[in-house]
Design an enzyme around this catalytic site. Structure first.
Site, short mmCIF file in Angstrom:
data_model
loop_
_atom_site.label_atom_id
_atom_site.label_comp_id
_atom_site.label_asym_id
_atom_site.label_seq_id
_atom_site.Cartn_x
_atom_site.Cartn_y
_atom_site.Cartn_z
N GLU A 85 32.16 42.12 54.89
CA GLU A 85 31.80 41.28 56.04
C GLU A 85 32.90 41.31 57.11
O GLU A 85 32.62 41.30 58.31
CB GLU A 85 31.52 39.85 55.56
CG GLU A 85 30.24 39.77 54.72
CD GLU A 85 30.07 38.43 54.04
OE1 GLU A 85 30.96 38.05 53.24
OE2 GLU A 85 29.07 37.75 54.30
N GLU A 102 27.65 39.47 46.04
CA GLU A 102 27.59 38.01 45.82
C GLU A 102 26.45 37.60 44.90
O GLU A 102 26.58 36.67 44.11
CB GLU A 102 27.46 37.28 47.17
CG GLU A 102 28.72 37.28 48.02
CD GLU A 102 28.84 38.48 48.95
OE1 GLU A 102 28.14 39.50 48.73
OE2 GLU A 102 29.66 38.41 49.88
N ALA A 112 35.89 37.44 49.10
CA ALA A 112 36.45 36.10 49.13
C ALA A 112 37.12 35.85 47.77
O ALA A 112 36.75 36.48 46.77
CB ALA A 112 35.34 35.08 49.36
N GLY A 141 33.20 39.47 51.13
CA GLY A 141 33.90 39.11 52.37
C GLY A 141 34.69 40.27 52.96
O GLY A 141 34.93 40.30 54.17
N1 COA Z 1 38.71 37.15 44.12
C1 COA Z 1 39.80 36.85 43.38
N2 COA Z 1 40.46 37.76 42.65
C2 COA Z 1 40.01 39.02 42.68
C3 COA Z 1 38.87 39.41 43.40
C4 COA Z 1 38.22 38.41 44.15
N3 COA Z 1 37.15 38.67 44.92
N4 COA Z 1 38.67 40.73 43.22
C5 COA Z 1 39.63 41.16 42.40
N5 COA Z 1 40.45 40.13 42.06
C6 COA Z 1 41.63 40.17 41.20
C7 COA Z 1 41.29 40.35 39.74
O1 COA Z 1 40.95 39.11 39.16
C8 COA Z 1 42.57 40.92 39.23
O2 COA Z 1 43.51 39.89 39.10
P1 COA Z 1 44.25 39.60 37.66
O3 COA Z 1 44.97 40.88 37.35
O4 COA Z 1 45.16 38.44 37.94
O5 COA Z 1 43.15 39.31 36.70
C9 COA Z 1 43.04 41.81 40.36
O6 COA Z 1 42.41 41.31 41.54
C10 COA Z 1 42.68 43.27 40.21
O7 COA Z 1 41.27 43.36 40.05
P2 COA Z 1 40.57 43.96 38.72
O8 COA Z 1 39.23 43.31 38.59
O9 COA Z 1 41.49 43.89 37.55
O10 COA Z 1 40.41 45.50 39.15
P3 COA Z 1 39.33 46.52 38.58
O11 COA Z 1 39.77 47.87 39.05
O12 COA Z 1 39.11 46.32 37.12
O13 COA Z 1 37.95 46.13 39.34
C11 COA Z 1 36.59 45.45 41.20
C12 COA Z 1 37.83 46.24 40.74
C13 COA Z 1 36.56 45.45 42.72
C14 COA Z 1 35.31 46.15 40.66
C15 COA Z 1 36.67 44.02 40.66
O14 COA Z 1 37.95 43.47 40.99
C16 COA Z 1 35.63 43.08 41.19
O15 COA Z 1 34.45 43.19 40.83
N6 COA Z 1 36.01 42.12 42.07
C17 COA Z 1 35.15 41.12 42.60
C18 COA Z 1 34.27 41.69 43.70
C19 COA Z 1 33.33 40.63 44.23
O16 COA Z 1 32.44 40.17 43.55
N7 COA Z 1 33.50 40.25 45.51
C20 COA Z 1 32.69 39.27 46.16
C21 COA Z 1 33.36 37.94 46.08
S1 COA Z 1 32.36 36.67 46.84
#
Ligand code: COA
Length: 260
Positions: free
Chosen positions: A114, A134, A66, A111
């Site tokens: 999910e 989460e 999400a 999400g």
């Molecule tokens: N919601 C909003 N933005 C998200 C996102 C999310 N769930 N997951 C990734 N992004 C965005 C990042 O903020 C980044 O945007 P920016 O460049 O404007 O800052 C872009 O997507 C790329 O992600 P980034 O984090 O830079 O890539 P990474 O390779 O360093 O890390 C992950 C990859 C998947 C480990 C990391 O993005 C992450 O932990 N995401 C969240 C996962 C999460 O907790 N999901 C559950 C949400 S309820």
């Protein structure tokens, strides 16, 4: 509806739906969930579509969850409404009446996992990472993760994933039955399209009844589920495709199913 974050391409009875919001990890914001709602509502009644492949654009993300920016600062009422709407959309996918194959091409987190769990089954690329992180944000899964993951892989493995928030890799997901098969990244889309094309050649009403029996049966006691199966088995005898399938076997020729 003009689609901003989804691409839909239909070929040979297979619709490939690609989530394309690459600058944000294909994260599910409200607009994207609304587009999924609209697209899958249309796919349900589009007779030219027999199966669906759902995937993410780019080499790195299926869906990173999400949209965290939208959750930040939301009131409890807003969070509850967001979860309820997302759940309804995912339920629409789960009960589409046609197989939906998730082709998990990278991170499937929160999400994103999910969403994949609401699909019929899942294929993954070897670089995929799957998890429900989460808990690390101080929240919990809200799009069905606490319900569908334990049903699919069992309570122990599911709760370990949900309570630690740690992602697992594609091979571990395969071992748990969370994904059916693992492919090299450049072979995933072909493999998913190939199985979708195969399923698209089967009798559509039989396919729908099988999905209905298995999905509804999950919430029923065994006796009720068997009664549902027997009722659908009787009902299917009224279709032209059943007559064609049985006749084709006896005449030693391939069946030609029309959906009638
Ligand atoms: N919601 C909003 N933005 C998200 C996102 C999310 N769930 N997951 C990734 N992004 C965005 C990042 O903020 C980044 O945007 P920016 O460049 O404007 O800052 C872009 O997507 C790329 O992600 P980034 O984090 O830079 O890539 P990474 O390779 O360093 O890390 C992950 C990859 C998947 C480990 C990391 O993005 C992450 O932990 N995401 C969240 C996962 C999460 O907790 N999901 C559950 C949400 S309820």
């Amino acid at each position: 509806m003009t689609l901003q974050f989804l691409r839909v391409a239909t070929h040979d009875g297979v619709a490939v739906v690609t989530i394309d919001r690459q600058d944000k990890g294909n994260a599910l914001n409200a607009a994207l969930i609304g587009e999924l709602d609209c697209v899958f509502t249309g796919l349900a009644t589009d007779a030219s579509v027999r199966t669906v492949v759902l995937t993410g654009a780019g080499p790195k993300f299926f869906v990173a969850g999400a949209d965290i920016a939208e959750l930040d600062g939301a009131s409890p009422a807003k969070l509850g409404a967001t979860a309820a709407y997302g759940q309804a959309v995912f339920r629409r996918i789960e009960t589409l009446g046609k197989p939906v194959i998730a082709a998990i091409n990278g991170f499937a987190l929160g999400g994103g996992l999910e969403l994949a769990l609401s699909c019929t089954f899942r294929y993954a690329s070897s670089n995929a990472k799957l998890g429900l992180p989460e808990i690390n944000l101080g929240i919990m899964p809200g799009y069905g993760g606490t319900q569908r993951l334990p049903r699919l892989v069992g309570r122990g493995p599911a709760l370990e994933m949900v309570l630690t928030g740690d992602p697992i890799d594609a091979n571990e997901a395969c071992r748990l039955g969370l994904v059916n098969k693992v492919f090299e990244p450049d072979q995933l889309q072909d493999a998913a399209t190939k199985i979708a094309t195969k399923l698209a050649s089967k009798a559509p009403v039989a396919t729908r009844f099988i999905l209905d029996a298995a999905t509804r049966g999950q919430d029923l006691a065994l006796g009720e589920g068997l009664a549902l199966e027997a009722a659908l088995f009787g009902l299917i005898g009224s279709t032209a495709d059943t007559r064609e399938g049985l006749k084709a076997f006896l005449e030693k020729r391939p069946a030609r199913f029309t959906g009638a």
